[in-house]
Design a protein around this motif. Sequence first.
Motif, PDB file in Angstrom:
ATOM      1  N   PRO A   1      66.169 -55.894  45.396  1.00 58.62           N
ATOM      2  CA  PRO A   1      67.084 -57.640  45.194  1.00 58.62           C
ATOM      3  C   PRO A   1      68.354 -57.057  43.638  1.00 58.62           C
ATOM      4  N   HIS A   2      68.300 -56.769  42.786  1.00 55.38           N
ATOM      5  CA  HIS A   2      68.870 -56.872  41.906  1.00 55.38           C
ATOM      6  C   HIS A   2      68.891 -55.784  41.235  1.00 55.38           C
ATOM      7  N   ARG A   3      70.329 -55.171  40.771  1.00 53.31           N
ATOM      8  CA  ARG A   3      70.521 -53.921  40.065  1.00 53.31           C
ATOM      9  C   ARG A   3      70.032 -53.710  39.058  1.00 53.31           C
ATOM     10  N   THR A   4      69.690 -54.644  38.031  1.00 55.15           N
ATOM     11  CA  THR A   4      68.128 -54.617  36.852  1.00 55.15           C
ATOM     12  C   THR A   4      67.648 -54.151  36.936  1.00 55.15           C
ATOM     13  N   ALA A   5      66.975 -54.262  37.876  1.00 57.21           N
ATOM     14  CA  ALA A   5      65.527 -54.115  38.887  1.00 57.21           C
ATOM     15  C   ALA A   5      65.938 -52.609  38.762  1.00 57.21           C
ATOM     16  N   ALA A   6      66.579 -52.228  39.864  1.00 57.54           N
ATOM     17  CA  ALA A   6      67.162 -50.646  40.748  1.00 57.54           C
ATOM     18  C   ALA A   6      67.081 -49.622  39.254  1.00 57.54           C
ATOM     19  N   PHE A   7      68.111 -49.952  38.473  1.00 57.54           N
ATOM     20  CA  PHE A   7      67.966 -49.202  37.259  1.00 57.54           C
ATOM     21  C   PHE A   7      67.372 -48.517  36.652  1.00 57.54           C
ATOM     22  N   ALA A   8      65.977 -49.874  35.615  1.00 52.98           N
ATOM     23  CA  ALA A   8      65.330 -49.734  35.395  1.00 52.98           C
ATOM     24  C   ALA A   8      64.631 -49.042  35.642  1.00 52.98           C
ATOM     25  N   GLY A   9      64.066 -49.530  37.255  1.00 53.20           N
ATOM     26  CA  GLY A   9      62.715 -49.042  37.790  1.00 53.20           C
ATOM     27  C   GLY A   9      63.058 -47.479  38.849  1.00 53.20           C
ATOM     28  N   SER A  10      64.379 -47.290  38.426  1.00 52.07           N
ATOM     29  CA  SER A  10      64.973 -45.451  38.967  1.00 52.07           C
ATOM     30  C   SER A  10      64.911 -44.600  38.046  1.00 52.07           C
ATOM     31  N   ALA A  11      64.570 -45.813  36.143  1.00 51.88           N
ATOM     32  CA  ALA A  11      65.184 -44.886  35.264  1.00 51.88           C
ATOM     33  C   ALA A  11      62.825 -44.106  35.117  1.00 51.88           C
ATOM     34  N   LEU A  12      62.481 -44.911  35.163  1.00 51.12           N
ATOM     35  CA  LEU A  12      60.656 -45.397  34.475  1.00 51.12           C
ATOM     36  C   LEU A  12      60.187 -43.852  35.771  1.00 51.12           C
ATOM     37  N   ILE A  13      60.623 -44.358  36.844  1.00 55.70           N
ATOM     38  CA  ILE A  13      60.437 -43.390  37.569  1.00 55.70           C
ATOM     39  C   ILE A  13      60.399 -42.150  36.986  1.00 55.70           C
ATOM     40  N   VAL A  14      61.824 -41.573  36.882  1.00 54.71           N
ATOM     41  CA  VAL A  14      62.276 -40.398  36.677  1.00 54.71           C
ATOM     42  C   VAL A  14      61.275 -39.934  35.342  1.00 54.71           C
TER      43      VAL A  14
END
Length: 94
Positions: free
Chosen positions: A65-78
């Motif tokens: 729902p929010h880009r901050t969560a998307a960026f943080a989540g994708s960085a952590l997954i990587v």
Amino acid sequence: MRSPSGGAEIKHLEYESYERVADQQMEQIATEVGLQHGLTEVLVVHRIGTVTAGDTAFLVAVSAPHRTAAFAGSALIVDRIKAEVAIWKQEILE
């Protein structure tokens, strides 16, 4: 060509894994991080075998729902996949 490795050009990369184990590990990480960051969808793909230097070997796509969560989540997954998943890379030099 990929950046030089110790002065030699990288011709291609060879990725190996225990695919069933690696797939389970990536799915577990995607689920955990998705819940932690409120991601609505997560897609993770890692190629195995020969990958030409400069080609895409690893893809993470998320929605939230929010880009901050998307960026943080994708960085952590990587970061977690690179640190935890049973995938090995060998650089084949020119």
